[in-house]
Design an enzyme around this catalytic site. Structure first.
Site, PDB file in Angstrom:
ATOM      1  N   GLY A  73       0.835  -1.211   0.000  1.00 17.90           N
ATOM      2  CA  GLY A  73       0.000   0.000   0.000  1.00 17.90           C
ATOM      3  C   GLY A  73       0.861   1.248   0.000  1.00 17.90           C
ATOM      4  O   GLY A  73       0.496   2.278   0.581  1.00 17.90           O
ATOM      5  N   LEU A 127       1.557   3.488  -2.127  1.00 16.36           N
ATOM      6  CA  LEU A 127       1.135   4.726  -2.800  1.00 16.36           C
ATOM      7  C   LEU A 127       0.005   5.427  -2.036  1.00 16.36           C
ATOM      8  O   LEU A 127      -0.507   6.446  -2.477  1.00 16.36           O
ATOM      9  CB  LEU A 127       0.701   4.441  -4.246  1.00 16.36           C
ATOM     10  N   ASP A 132       2.468  -1.702  -4.418  1.00 17.25           N
ATOM     11  CA  ASP A 132       1.074  -1.271  -4.370  1.00 17.25           C
ATOM     12  C   ASP A 132       0.307  -2.029  -5.443  1.00 17.25           C
ATOM     13  O   ASP A 132       0.896  -2.547  -6.400  1.00 17.25           O
ATOM     14  CB  ASP A 132       0.961   0.243  -4.625  1.00 17.25           C
ATOM     15  N   ILE A 133      -1.001  -2.065  -5.273  1.00 15.95           N
ATOM     16  CA  ILE A 133      -1.847  -2.680  -6.309  1.00 15.95           C
ATOM     17  C   ILE A 133      -1.945  -1.732  -7.508  1.00 15.95           C
ATOM     18  O   ILE A 133      -2.176  -2.160  -8.636  1.00 15.95           O
ATOM     19  CB  ILE A 133      -3.237  -3.028  -5.730  1.00 15.95           C
ATOM     20  N   ASP A 142      -0.705  -7.260  -5.360  1.00 11.74           N
ATOM     21  CA  ASP A 142      -2.077  -7.312  -4.872  1.00 11.74           C
ATOM     22  C   ASP A 142      -2.016  -8.252  -3.671  1.00 11.74           C
ATOM     23  O   ASP A 142      -1.736  -9.445  -3.829  1.00 11.74           O
ATOM     24  CB  ASP A 142      -2.989  -7.873  -5.980  1.00 11.74           C
ATOM     25  N   TYR A 158     -14.912  -1.839   9.215  1.00 10.12           N
ATOM     26  CA  TYR A 158     -13.492  -1.471   9.312  1.00 10.12           C
ATOM     27  C   TYR A 158     -12.986  -1.772  10.730  1.00 10.12           C
ATOM     28  O   TYR A 158     -11.924  -2.368  10.916  1.00 10.12           O
ATOM     29  CB  TYR A 158     -13.361   0.016   8.981  1.00 10.12           C
ATOM     30  N   LYS A 215     -10.139  -4.371  12.158  1.00  8.83           N
ATOM     31  CA  LYS A 215      -8.994  -3.909  12.947  1.00  8.83           C
ATOM     32  C   LYS A 215      -8.842  -4.743  14.225  1.00  8.83           C
ATOM     33  O   LYS A 215      -7.742  -5.118  14.599  1.00  8.83           O
ATOM     34  CB  LYS A 215      -9.122  -2.409  13.261  1.00  8.83           C
ATOM     35  N   ILE A 247      -4.791  10.645  10.448  1.00  9.33           N
ATOM     36  CA  ILE A 247      -3.456  11.145  10.100  1.00  9.33           C
ATOM     37  C   ILE A 247      -3.615  12.336   9.150  1.00  9.33           C
ATOM     38  O   ILE A 247      -4.307  12.242   8.142  1.00  9.33           O
ATOM     39  CB  ILE A 247      -2.606  10.041   9.431  1.00  9.33           C
TER      40      ILE A 247
HETATM   41  C1  AKB Z   1     -10.423   6.454   8.994  1.00  6.09           C
HETATM   42  O1  AKB Z   1     -10.957   7.538   9.218  1.00  6.09           O
HETATM   43  O2  AKB Z   1     -11.018   5.464   8.535  1.00  6.09           O
HETATM   44  C2  AKB Z   1      -8.956   6.306   9.312  1.00  6.09           C
HETATM   45  C3  AKB Z   1      -8.745   5.756  10.689  1.00  6.09           C
HETATM   46  C4  AKB Z   1      -9.006   6.606  11.861  1.00  6.09           C
HETATM   47  O3  AKB Z   1      -8.376   4.638  10.835  1.00  6.09           O
HETATM   48  N1  AKB Z   1      -8.286   7.554   9.163  1.00  6.09           N
END
Ligand code: AKB
Length: 320
Positions: A8, A10, A34-35, A53, A142, A146, A172
């Site tokens: 990842g 890029l 990167d892909i 990939d 997501y 995680k 970030i």
């Molecule tokens: C997002 O907003 O999905 C990311 C994160 C906080 O993991 N920046």
């Protein structure tokens, strides 16, 4: 770490981590992948780039063997807002990709850095000074990937001795590459819009507190953790880290110090607001501070000043 692979590369973090690691470990010892295909201007014999990939284990294997890689920064991932629009894709990329990387790391004895996120927490987590170890019941796909990733990395460490390490990144903020598909993206977009158009319409509500971090601190966190003495690490996947916690109104106020006529409006996106509301206001990062000396360099004021200075140059905006 002698020969490093970044997946990842890029993306928002990857594109700056390449330069950071190449300065430290030598151009030829940091392999970007990167892909996406490498842009013309990045083609350079001395700065290796490979197409990978992460869902194709063979592609990872061949690069690991070709360059004798001993450390992987696995950054290829789908972020929170994109994940909610396509949960199946988020699971596939974030979990199957990580599984492939861990299996290869097991076989080839590579160390692995995988970022977790503030998204690994959910609505039942304590919101203020969120402890290192606490309730983790996220309600986004997501976030689910995680938490699963954190546990999977811990498992590969305890079962197979794979040197897995990770941090829970906040939003970030950076000026080189744009973030893509996150909930914290407003905190980057606002700078571009403020400089170009002197106004920004924010998709999160004015009082939504979230942890944030300026890119130089994010790079420092990832690399310092990977270089830390393993005997000091009481946790591995993943350490809480933060640098600043603010809401959109506070960021807008800070930007107004430099762009006096900047105007902030709100048009709340219910999906991203719900995601942000399920995340902590501010993490307690004392475990990272104690175990490997984590300490950020930038707060809201220092970050805003630097972002505006650097973006003015990037966007070719002259001072009046
Ligand atoms: C997002 O907003 O999905 C990311 C994160 C906080 O993991 N920046």
């Amino acid at each position: 770490m002698k020969r490093i692979l970044i997946t990842g590369a890029l993306g928002q973090i990857g594109s700056e981590l390449i330069t950071f690691l190449r300065k430290r470990y030598g151009n030829e010892n940091v392999i970007a992948s990167d892909i996406k295909l490498i842009p013309e201007e990045m083609v350079d014999q001395n700065r290796p780039f490979e197409h990978i990939d992460c869902l194709d284990a063979q592609e990872i294997y061949s690069v690991i063997k070709k360059y004798k890689i001993d450390a992987i920064f696995h950054l290829a991932a789908v972020l929170s807002a994109t994940g909610e629009k396509n949960p199946q894709l988020a699971w596939k990329v974030n979990i199957n990709g990580l599984y492939n990387v861990l299996e290869i790391a097991r076989e080839y004895k590579c160390a692995v850095f995988t970022p977790s996120s503030i998204a690994a927490f959910g609505p039942s987590t304590p919101k203020d000074n969120t402890p290192q170890e606490t309730i983790q019941r996220p309600n986004t796909i997501y976030g689910l990937t995680k938490v699963t990733g954190e546990l999977l990395c811990d498992y590969y460490y305890s079962k197979y001795g794979v040197d897995t390490r990770g941090v829970r990144f906040p939003g970030i903020i950076s000026y080189t590459a744009l973030p893509g598909g996150g909930t914290t993206d407003y905190a980057v977009e606002i700078f571009y819009e403020a400089l170009r158009n002197k106004k920004y319409t924010c998709f999160l509500d004015k009082d939504t507190y979230l942890d944030m971090m300026y890119m130089p601190d994010g790079l420092k966190a990832a690399v310092n953790l990977m270089e830390a003495d393993p005997s000091r690490l009481k946790h591995r996947n993943a350490y809480n880290v933060t640098a600043e916690s603010f809401n959109p109104e506070q960021l807008a106020r800070e930007i107004k110090k430099y762009i006096l006529d900047f105007e902030m409006n709100y048009d709340v996106d219910p999906m991203r607001q719900a995601i942000a509301d399920s995340w902590p206001n501010r993490l307690d990062d004392s475990a990272a501070r104690e175990d490997w000396g984590w300490s950020p360099d930038y707060n809201l004021e220092a970050m805003t000043k630097d972002m505006i200075e650097k973006l003015k140059i990037k966007l070719n905006i002259a001072d009046k």
